[in-house]
Write a protein that holds these residues in place. Structure first.
Motif, PDB file in Angstrom:
ATOM      1  N   LEU A 103      39.752 -89.897  13.904  1.00 60.98           N
ATOM      2  CA  LEU A 103      39.333 -88.659  13.258  1.00 60.98           C
ATOM      3  C   LEU A 103      38.023 -88.158  13.861  1.00 60.98           C
ATOM      4  CD1 LEU A 103      39.904 -86.536  11.110  1.00 60.98           C
ATOM      5  CD2 LEU A 103      38.822 -88.040   9.433  1.00 60.98           C
ATOM      6  N   ALA A 104      37.089 -89.075  14.151  1.00 61.26           N
ATOM      7  CA  ALA A 104      35.822 -88.692  14.788  1.00 61.26           C
ATOM      8  C   ALA A 104      36.082 -88.116  16.181  1.00 61.26           C
ATOM      9  CB  ALA A 104      34.881 -89.895  14.866  1.00 61.26           C
ATOM     10  N   GLU A 105      36.997 -88.732  16.931  1.00 63.43           N
ATOM     11  CA  GLU A 105      37.357 -88.205  18.252  1.00 63.43           C
ATOM     12  C   GLU A 105      37.957 -86.806  18.142  1.00 63.43           C
ATOM     13  OE1 GLU A 105      40.125 -90.991  19.922  1.00 63.43           O
ATOM     14  OE2 GLU A 105      38.643 -92.589  20.065  1.00 63.43           O
ATOM     15  N   LEU A 106      38.836 -86.609  17.176  1.00 59.42           N
ATOM     16  CA  LEU A 106      39.469 -85.300  16.994  1.00 59.42           C
ATOM     17  C   LEU A 106      38.455 -84.252  16.540  1.00 59.42           C
ATOM     18  CD1 LEU A 106      42.857 -86.355  15.360  1.00 59.42           C
ATOM     19  CD2 LEU A 106      42.511 -85.425  17.662  1.00 59.42           C
ATOM     20  N   THR A 107      37.491 -84.657  15.716  1.00 65.49           N
ATOM     21  CA  THR A 107      36.449 -83.730  15.277  1.00 65.49           C
ATOM     22  C   THR A 107      35.600 -83.297  16.469  1.00 65.49           C
ATOM     23  OG1 THR A 107      36.427 -84.694  13.070  1.00 65.49           O
ATOM     24  CG2 THR A 107      34.474 -83.447  13.718  1.00 65.49           C
ATOM     25  N   ALA A 108      35.266 -84.230  17.347  1.00 66.35           N
ATOM     26  CA  ALA A 108      34.505 -83.890  18.553  1.00 66.35           C
ATOM     27  C   ALA A 108      35.323 -82.975  19.460  1.00 66.35           C
ATOM     28  CB  ALA A 108      34.098 -85.158  19.299  1.00 66.35           C
ATOM     29  N   LEU A 109      36.596 -83.243  19.608  1.00 63.07           N
ATOM     30  CA  LEU A 109      37.466 -82.387  20.409  1.00 63.07           C
ATOM     31  C   LEU A 109      37.537 -80.988  19.814  1.00 63.07           C
ATOM     32  CD1 LEU A 109      39.500 -81.913  22.687  1.00 63.07           C
ATOM     33  CD2 LEU A 109      41.262 -82.893  21.188  1.00 63.07           C
ATOM     34  N   GLN A 110      37.646 -80.898  18.494  1.00 58.84           N
ATOM     35  CA  GLN A 110      37.675 -79.602  17.834  1.00 58.84           C
ATOM     36  C   GLN A 110      36.405 -78.814  18.157  1.00 58.84           C
ATOM     37  OE1 GLN A 110      37.996 -79.812  13.579  1.00 58.84           O
ATOM     38  NE2 GLN A 110      37.882 -77.609  13.304  1.00 58.84           N
ATOM     39  N   GLY A 111      35.263 -79.484  18.117  1.00 57.67           N
ATOM     40  CA  GLY A 111      34.002 -78.826  18.458  1.00 57.67           C
ATOM     41  C   GLY A 111      33.988 -78.315  19.890  1.00 57.67           C
ATOM     42  N   SER A 112      34.516 -79.110  20.811  1.00 56.02           N
ATOM     43  CA  SER A 112      34.574 -78.691  22.216  1.00 56.02           C
ATOM     44  C   SER A 112      35.476 -77.472  22.395  1.00 56.02           C
ATOM     45  CB  SER A 112      35.081 -79.834  23.092  1.00 56.02           C
ATOM     46  OG  SER A 112      34.183 -80.911  23.074  1.00 56.02           O
ATOM     47  N   ILE A 113      36.594 -77.471  21.702  1.00 53.23           N
ATOM     48  CA  ILE A 113      37.519 -76.327  21.787  1.00 53.23           C
ATOM     49  C   ILE A 113      36.865 -75.078  21.206  1.00 53.23           C
ATOM     50  CG2 ILE A 113      39.726 -75.398  20.966  1.00 53.23           C
ATOM     51  CD1 ILE A 113      40.751 -78.357  21.046  1.00 53.23           C
ATOM     52  N   GLU A 114      36.200 -75.230  20.061  1.00 50.39           N
ATOM     53  CA  GLU A 114      35.523 -74.091  19.446  1.00 50.39           C
ATOM     54  C   GLU A 114      34.423 -73.543  20.353  1.00 50.39           C
ATOM     55  OE1 GLU A 114      34.449 -75.836  15.698  1.00 50.39           O
ATOM     56  OE2 GLU A 114      36.375 -75.297  14.774  1.00 50.39           O
ATOM     57  N   THR A 115      33.693 -74.421  21.044  1.00 53.51           N
ATOM     58  CA  THR A 115      32.669 -73.989  21.997  1.00 53.51           C
ATOM     59  C   THR A 115      33.296 -73.233  23.157  1.00 53.51           C
ATOM     60  OG1 THR A 115      31.219 -75.837  21.412  1.00 53.51           O
ATOM     61  CG2 THR A 115      30.842 -74.809  23.556  1.00 53.51           C
ATOM     62  N   ALA A 116      34.412 -73.757  23.686  1.00 46.87           N
ATOM     63  CA  ALA A 116      35.099 -73.083  24.784  1.00 46.87           C
ATOM     64  C   ALA A 116      35.594 -71.704  24.347  1.00 46.87           C
ATOM     65  CB  ALA A 116      36.259 -73.942  25.288  1.00 46.87           C
ATOM     66  N   LEU A 117      36.099 -71.604  23.129  1.00 41.52           N
ATOM     67  CA  LEU A 117      36.552 -70.304  22.621  1.00 41.52           C
ATOM     68  C   LEU A 117      35.392 -69.328  22.491  1.00 41.52           C
ATOM     69  CD1 LEU A 117      39.175 -71.357  19.917  1.00 41.52           C
ATOM     70  CD2 LEU A 117      39.614 -69.995  21.976  1.00 41.52           C
ATOM     71  N   ALA A 118      34.258 -69.812  21.998  1.00 44.24           N
ATOM     72  CA  ALA A 118      33.077 -68.956  21.864  1.00 44.24           C
ATOM     73  C   ALA A 118      32.609 -68.473  23.231  1.00 44.24           C
ATOM     74  CB  ALA A 118      31.961 -69.711  21.135  1.00 44.24           C
ATOM     75  N   ARG A 119      32.682 -69.356  24.224  1.00 44.96           N
ATOM     76  CA  ARG A 119      32.306 -68.958  25.590  1.00 44.96           C
ATOM     77  C   ARG A 119      33.262 -67.899  26.119  1.00 44.96           C
ATOM     78  NH1 ARG A 119      28.954 -71.875  28.908  1.00 44.96           N
ATOM     79  NH2 ARG A 119      30.415 -71.516  30.625  1.00 44.96           N
ATOM     80  N   CYS A 120      34.551 -68.043  25.819  1.00 43.77           N
ATOM     81  CA  CYS A 120      35.528 -67.031  26.243  1.00 43.77           C
ATOM     82  C   CYS A 120      35.191 -65.674  25.621  1.00 43.77           C
ATOM     83  CB  CYS A 120      36.943 -67.435  25.837  1.00 43.77           C
ATOM     84  SG  CYS A 120      37.705 -68.643  26.922  1.00 43.77           S
ATOM     85  N   GLU A 121      34.879 -65.691  24.342  1.00 43.03           N
ATOM     86  CA  GLU A 121      34.549 -64.443  23.658  1.00 43.03           C
ATOM     87  C   GLU A 121      33.271 -63.815  24.217  1.00 43.03           C
ATOM     88  OE1 GLU A 121      34.503 -65.407  19.497  1.00 43.03           O
ATOM     89  OE2 GLU A 121      36.663 -65.817  19.483  1.00 43.03           O
TER      90      GLU A 121
END
Length: 140
Positions: free
Chosen positions: A103-121
Motif C-alpha cells: 500500500l505504501a508503494e502504491l501510495t508513492a506511485l500515485q503521488g508520482s503519477i499525480e506529479t506527472a499529470l500536473a507537469r503535463c497540465e
C-alpha cells in the motif's frame, strides 16, 4: 478407514460445492493442498466432503492475501491438529505487513503519477518526451 462410494464425490461435484473449477481442484491436488483422490477403475477421482472444506478454507485464506505456499503451510498446520488462533496469528500478521508495504508503494506511485499529470497540465508533459526546457529527449 475406507469410505463408502456413496459418501464420496466426483471432481465436478467437489468443484461445484467449493465454487471453483475442476481445473482448480486438480491443481490443488497437484500442489498437495488436497490428499490424492481415490480412483475408480475408470480413472474418475473420488473425494470426501473434507476436500470441499479444504478448498473453501484455502480460497478464504487466499482471499485474505496469502500466497498458495502460505496457504499450504497453514493447511498442514491445521491438519496436524495443533493449530489455534494463537499459534497461527503470525500468518495473518505477515500478510498484513506485506499488504501495508505494498500500500505504501502504491501510495508513492500515485503521488508520482499525480506529479506527472500536473507537469503535463503545466506544459511539461513527460509522455511527449518534451522536457521543461523545451527539448525533445528523442533528439537530444
Amino acid at each position: 478407514m475406507v469410505q463408502s462410494q456413496e459418501s464420496l464425490l466426483k471432481i465436478g461435484a467437489v468443484a461445484r460445492r467449493a465454487g471453483v473449477s475442476v481445473d482448480t481442484v486438480r491443481y490443488y491436488e497437484r500442489r498437495r493442498l488436497l490428499p490424492p483422490a481415490q480412483r475408480l477403475p475408470s480413472g474418475y477421482r473420488l473425494y470426501s466432503q473434507a476436500a470441499v472444506d479444504t478448498i473453501t478454507l484455502a480460497r478464504r485464506l487466499q482471499g485474505l492475501g496469502m500466497t498458495l505456499d502460505e496457504v499450504a503451510d497453514a493447511l498442514r498446520a491445521h491438519d496436524g491438529g495443533g493449530a489455534t488462533c494463537e499459534t497461527e496469528r503470525w500468518r495473518l500478521d505477515a500478510v498484513l505487513d506485506r499488504t501495508r508495504a505494498r500500500l505504501a508503494e502504491l501510495t508513492a506511485l500515485q503521488g508520482s503519477i499525480e506529479t506527472a499529470l500536473a507537469r503535463c497540465e503545466a506544459g511539461c508533459c513527460e509522455l511527449s518526451g518534451t522536457a521543461a526546457g523545451g527539448t525533445n529527449r528523442a533528439t537530444s
